[in-house]
Design a protein around this motif. Structure first.
Motif, PDB file in Angstrom:
ATOM      1  N   ARG A  31      -7.327 -10.449  11.590  1.00  0.00           N
ATOM      2  CA  ARG A  31      -7.216 -11.765  10.972  1.00  0.00           C
ATOM      3  C   ARG A  31      -7.233 -12.861  12.032  1.00  0.00           C
ATOM      4  O   ARG A  31      -7.626 -13.994  11.764  1.00  0.00           O
ATOM      5  CB  ARG A  31      -5.919 -11.804  10.164  1.00  0.00           C
ATOM      6  CG  ARG A  31      -5.905 -12.811   9.047  1.00  0.00           C
ATOM      7  CD  ARG A  31      -4.518 -12.933   8.420  1.00  0.00           C
ATOM      8  NE  ARG A  31      -3.988 -11.702   7.867  1.00  0.00           N
ATOM      9  CZ  ARG A  31      -2.774 -11.229   8.172  1.00  0.00           C
ATOM     10  NH1 ARG A  31      -1.996 -11.866   9.023  1.00  0.00           N
ATOM     11  NH2 ARG A  31      -2.348 -10.120   7.616  1.00  0.00           N
ATOM     12  N   GLY A  32      -6.732 -12.527  13.220  1.00  0.00           N
ATOM     13  CA  GLY A  32      -6.652 -13.532  14.277  1.00  0.00           C
ATOM     14  C   GLY A  32      -5.527 -14.511  14.055  1.00  0.00           C
ATOM     15  O   GLY A  32      -5.441 -15.547  14.708  1.00  0.00           O
ATOM     16  N   LYS A  33      -4.648 -14.196  13.129  1.00  0.00           N
ATOM     17  CA  LYS A  33      -3.548 -15.096  12.788  1.00  0.00           C
ATOM     18  C   LYS A  33      -2.363 -14.285  12.337  1.00  0.00           C
ATOM     19  O   LYS A  33      -2.525 -13.255  11.682  1.00  0.00           O
ATOM     20  CB  LYS A  33      -3.991 -16.024  11.654  1.00  0.00           C
ATOM     21  CG  LYS A  33      -3.885 -17.455  12.070  1.00  0.00           C
ATOM     22  CD  LYS A  33      -4.238 -18.421  11.000  1.00  0.00           C
ATOM     23  CE  LYS A  33      -4.077 -19.729  11.703  1.00  0.00           C
ATOM     24  NZ  LYS A  33      -4.439 -20.870  11.497  1.00  0.00           N
ATOM     25  N   ALA A  66       3.068 -13.946  17.944  1.00  0.00           N
ATOM     26  CA  ALA A  66       1.643 -14.271  17.872  1.00  0.00           C
ATOM     27  C   ALA A  66       1.025 -14.251  19.266  1.00  0.00           C
ATOM     28  O   ALA A  66      -0.085 -13.734  19.474  1.00  0.00           O
ATOM     29  CB  ALA A  66       1.445 -15.640  17.224  1.00  0.00           C
ATOM     30  N   ALA A  67       1.773 -14.792  20.264  1.00  0.00           N
ATOM     31  CA  ALA A  67       1.252 -14.822  21.626  1.00  0.00           C
ATOM     32  C   ALA A  67       1.137 -13.413  22.185  1.00  0.00           C
ATOM     33  O   ALA A  67       0.167 -13.074  22.867  1.00  0.00           O
ATOM     34  CB  ALA A  67       2.159 -15.688  22.504  1.00  0.00           C
ATOM     35  N   ALA A  68       2.125 -12.570  21.898  1.00  0.00           N
ATOM     36  CA  ALA A  68       2.103 -11.202  22.399  1.00  0.00           C
ATOM     37  C   ALA A  68       0.918 -10.433  21.828  1.00  0.00           C
ATOM     38  O   ALA A  68       0.257  -9.665  22.522  1.00  0.00           O
ATOM     39  CB  ALA A  68       3.410 -10.498  22.057  1.00  0.00           C
ATOM     40  N   VAL A  69       0.643 -10.637  20.540  1.00  0.00           N
ATOM     41  CA  VAL A  69      -0.403  -9.863  19.876  1.00  0.00           C
ATOM     42  C   VAL A  69      -1.781 -10.472  20.096  1.00  0.00           C
ATOM     43  O   VAL A  69      -2.747  -9.775  20.381  1.00  0.00           O
ATOM     44  CB  VAL A  69      -0.115  -9.749  18.361  1.00  0.00           C
ATOM     45  CG1 VAL A  69      -1.237  -9.021  17.651  1.00  0.00           C
ATOM     46  CG2 VAL A  69       1.210  -9.045  18.141  1.00  0.00           C
ATOM     47  N   LEU A  70      -1.856 -11.808  19.946  1.00  0.00           N
ATOM     48  CA  LEU A  70      -3.158 -12.467  19.932  1.00  0.00           C
ATOM     49  C   LEU A  70      -3.411 -13.305  21.173  1.00  0.00           C
ATOM     50  O   LEU A  70      -4.492 -13.863  21.341  1.00  0.00           O
ATOM     51  CB  LEU A  70      -3.270 -13.355  18.687  1.00  0.00           C
ATOM     52  CG  LEU A  70      -3.075 -12.629  17.351  1.00  0.00           C
ATOM     53  CD1 LEU A  70      -2.825 -13.627  16.238  1.00  0.00           C
ATOM     54  CD2 LEU A  70      -4.288 -11.774  17.033  1.00  0.00           C
ATOM     55  N   GLY A  71      -2.383 -13.430  22.024  1.00  0.00           N
ATOM     56  CA  GLY A  71      -2.546 -14.232  23.230  1.00  0.00           C
ATOM     57  C   GLY A  71      -2.510 -15.719  22.973  1.00  0.00           C
ATOM     58  O   GLY A  71      -2.813 -16.519  23.840  1.00  0.00           O
ATOM     59  N   ASP A  72      -2.130 -16.115  21.746  1.00  0.00           N
ATOM     60  CA  ASP A  72      -2.135 -17.532  21.408  1.00  0.00           C
ATOM     61  C   ASP A  72      -0.928 -17.840  20.515  1.00  0.00           C
ATOM     62  O   ASP A  72      -0.864 -17.391  19.378  1.00  0.00           O
ATOM     63  CB  ASP A  72      -3.437 -17.874  20.683  1.00  0.00           C
ATOM     64  CG  ASP A  72      -3.491 -19.337  20.269  1.00  0.00           C
ATOM     65  OD1 ASP A  72      -2.555 -20.091  20.623  1.00  0.00           O
ATOM     66  OD2 ASP A  72      -4.464 -19.719  19.587  1.00  0.00           O
TER      67      ASP A  72
END
Ligand SMILES: N[C@@H](CCC(=O)N[C@@H](CS)C(=O)NCC(=O)O)C(=O)O
Lengths: 338, 422
Positions: A31-33, A66-72
């Motif tokens: 999902r990117g989110k 979110a940062a840990a998983v998606l880097g953002d």
């Protein structure tokens, strides 16, 4: 005949859809989110600021994950939930993680089939009254009208407290913190009771906070923490260790200020494992090697997140108390990164 | 004896199921039915399966567990140690109370406004039209929330009644207190009370009813029955002799005296609300949530009922009114004796459906924290036990039973007043 076949196939598809809903980590990556359930608005814990950006102590957990998983840290969709809707939202898959001042209890963990991934705030239930009432103890509240959020542990504690002290009260059930605030300020209830941290946060938004006092009694244990659906252990691990990363970083002295420098490698192997320059912890979680660094880059370590959102320098002004590191006499104690 | 031969018998071919118009509709209906049943079966098995994988097999055991929460408006005795089942019962009673009160006020208001809308007075007719249009065209939820907000924000808090020179004072000779927590009114008390009778045992469904109330209802009922008998006798005498005996004083006496004697015997008196500590004590507390819900539902539904009444009256041909006038009947009497009884036949069926709507709309209680069945069973119980499916099913069942009961009673009444056609 054809109809039956199609419907039969649909039936089977429907059945397997239930079983296939497990891989939340993959879902989030695809999902990117991150869909994160938060409060409908409790300044300091989770509330949109003047620019419409969600800010707060619980929001920081969402952003770190979110940062840990998606880097953002901004790849989060915040879903406001009330005390009543939060569990349905999580169980139905509408949100991936719930970070909403939610108390870890036996029945929520075992019967409602959720998994608490730790405690980010050790709290207890308190009472707030207007100073002009001249009340100095919760035991003096006989006959008072009490605003109480429904669907919470606090509503059950309240009933127990008044019953065991043999005093009466009139409950006014309320859906959200904003509603409670309105009724309380209009004098439709004498007392507002909820988690003491929530009371402090609510009071800080009043026009004249000094006109309201928190009573000395804390009538319950409310360990608040993020939670996920039961049964998806990989996802549970990601959320659990992201929270632990924030706590461990404070213990080891990793801050926003020195993060870049330390991510270059240090003498302390545990810091190196945490920030991904040594070992394969990230890989074990199914994340990139620098997941810990990413999580910390959003709002800093636990201590920084606390100080920025609800600490003594903010209007909410909460002391660390039980939420200090174990080395400082508090209860925060992360298992080692090893 | 017939000379005609039967038409040649067609043999049945399978394709006729589709091409023969005699069978086609049947075929389509059967296929649709099978499809529907399959879909239903799929939904049910899917739900059951998913619940089972979640480890949440449907179970109603939670109903027997302690509810652990308090309910503010209690028509029966209840503590937080009582079961979820009892909490649901109290919620149900609260639903019935607000539905009952709402239906009565909505009907009275609706009839008055409906009649006034036909008034020849331009101002009255326009004002009532504005009323109907405003209330009909704004969702009832907004009216409920709005009424509640007005009460909370504009009425004084109990503490405003305190002190030497209080900001607010009680109304009607210190007997009624209007506050932002609701209205406190005097309550009937009996100093020589007969106590309660315990119906339905001592368990979760225990239902204590005041014997005083039962005695009063019984005596009043008997008196009314006696008065009706006297009237019937007077009617007969009038039919026979053309002269009507004067009976109103005996009838009035029969209705008032026994009840009054009983009330004195029971030591009837009023308990007045009094400011004590945080709140008014004594008296009956009509909570702001009840008032907001009751008022908003009544005003909203009255707008619909007014239209029904207007339509019903217009459905009675004007010739009836003229004929009645020609017989010398006075205008007020024409309305009540000629027009309304005929209009009733048109009015009742849609009136029933409005009562049902009001009852179902009362589930919006949740918006103002009124503890009805959606607040207890489908609200707090659902939330604290996590039994979504079970509680929602039970609540649906309960609303269905309430609605079907109202329809059954009203249909029976409708049959009685319906024009008997020969
Ligand atoms: N910790 C309790 C109470 C949680 C709760 O409802 N807290 C309130 C006040 S601290 C809140 O977050 N309200 C925000 C909202 O209404 O959205 C629980 O988990 O049941």
């Amino acid at each position: 005949m054809k109809n039956t076949v199609i419907l039969g196939a649909l039936t089977i598809a429907g059945l397997s859809a239930g079983a296939a809903a497990a891989g939340t980590l993959d879902d989030v990556k695809a999902r990117g989110k991150l869909n994160c359930g938060v409060t409908t608005g409790l300044v300091g814990f989770a509330a949109p600021d003047a620019n419409g950006e969600w800010k707060g102590f619980d929001v920081a957990v969402c952003r770190a994950v979110a940062a840990a998983v998606l880097g953002d840290g901004s790849a989060v969709e915040f879903v406001p939930t009330t005390g009543k809707t939060r569990f349905t939202a999580l169980a139905s898959g509408e949100i991936d993680v719930l970070a909403r001042n939610t108390t870890w209890t036996f029945s929520r963990d075992v019967d409602l089939k959720f998994e608490f991934t730790g405690v980010n705030y050790y709290d207890g239930q308190g009472f707030m009254v207007p100073k002009e009432l001249g009340v100095s103890s919760a035991k003096e509240l006989d006959g008072a009208t009490v605003c109480i959020q429904t669907g919470t542990t606090t509503e059950l504690n309240l009933a127990d407290f008044f019953r065991s002290n043999n005093i009466s009260y009139e409950p006014v059930p309320i859906e959200t913190n904003a509603e409670a605030q309105q009724q309380y300020l209009a004098g439709a209830c004498d007392v507002y009771t909820t988690d003491a941290s929530g009371l402090a946060a609510t009071r800080a938004t009043f026009e004249s906070p000094a006109d309201h006092v928190l009573l000395p009694e804390i009538i319950s244990k409310e360990p608040l923490g993020p939670l996920v659906r039961h049964g998806d252990n990989e996802w549970g691990d990601v959320v659990r260790w992201t929270l632990n990363a924030l706590i461990t970083a404070e213990e080891l002295g990793v801050t926003s200020a020195n993060l870049a420098e330390m991510a270059g490698g240090t003498n302390n192997p545990e810091i190196n494992r945490l920030l991904g320059t040594e070992g394969t912890l990230g890989e074990m979680l199914g994340l990139s090697a620098d997941w810990g660094k990413n999580a910390l880059s959003v709002g800093g370590n636990y201590g920084e997140v606390f100080a920025d959102n609800i600490g003594e320098a903010t209007p909410i002004g909460l002391a660390r108390g039980l939420n200090a590191q174990w080395t400082e006499g508090g209860l925060l104690y992360s298992p080692p990164f090893r | 004896m017939t000379t005609l031969t039967d038409p040649p018998k067609e043999s049945f071919r399978l394709s006729m199921l589709i091409y023969d118009t005699r069978y086609r509709s049947m075929t389509i209906q059967i296929i649709a039915l099978i499809g529907f049943l399959l879909l239903l079966g799929m939904l049910v098995t899917n739900t059951a399966q998913n619940l089972a994988t979640l480890g949440k097999e449907p179970s109603f055991r939670f109903l027997g567990e302690p509810a652990s929460y308090d309910i503010n408006q209690r028509l029966l005795e209840y503590t937080s140690r009582d079961s979820h089942l009892r909490a649901a019962l109290l919620g149900l009673l609260n639903t019935l109370v607000v539905a009952f009160l709402g239906c009565i006020t909505a009907t009275i208001l609706g009839v008055i406004i409906g009649v006034l809308r036909l008034s020849s007075n331009w101002v009255v007719a326009k004002l009532t039209t504005i009323y109907v249009e405003i209330f009909r065209n704004v969702p009832v939820l907004l009216w409920i929330v709005f009424t509640m907000a007005i009460m909370i924000e504009t009425m004084p808090a109990p503490r405003a009644f305190k002190g030497e020179n209080p900001v607010a004072t009680m109304a009607l000779n210190d007997s009624v207190a209007v506050t932002n927590r609701g209205i406190y009114i005097p309550e009937p008390l009996f100093s020589r009370s007969l106590g309660d009778v315990h119906l339905l045992g001592q368990g979760s469904m225990r239902f204590d009813v005041s014997l005083d109330l039962i005695a009063i209802v019984l005596v009043l009922g008997l008196s009314l029955w006696g008065a009706a008998k006297i009237k019937l006798r007077a009617d007969k005498i009038q039919e026979k002799t053309g002269e009507r005996p004067r009976t109103w004083h005996t009838r009035l006496g029969l209705i008032v005296v026994p009840t009054a004697v009983l009330l004195v015997a029971l030591g009837f008196h009023f308990g007045y609300p009094e400011l004590k500590g945080f709140n008014f004590k004594g008296g009956t507390h009509l909570r702001n949530s009840l008032i907001a819900l009751w008022l908003a539902l009544s005003l909203y539904t009255a707008a619909f009922i007014a239209e029904i009444v207007r339509a019903g009256i217009l459905a009675v041909s004007h010739g009836q009114t003229e004929a009645a006038a020609a017989l010398g009947i006075r205008p007020g009497k024409i309305m009540s004796l000629v027009v309304l009884p005929q209009a009733m036949r048109v009015i009742i069926p849609p009136l029933i459906s409005n009562w049902l709507n009001l009852t179902k709309n009362s589930s919006l209680a949740i918006a103002v924290g009124y503890m009805d069945i959606t607040g207890t069973l489908m609200g707090i119980t659902l939330n604290q036990t996590g039994r979504e499916l079970e509680t929602v099913l039970l609540t649906m069942l309960i609303y269905l039973s309430i609605s079907l009961s109202i329809s059954a009673v009203m249909n029976w009444y409708n049959k009685r007043v319906k024009l008997v056609e020969r």
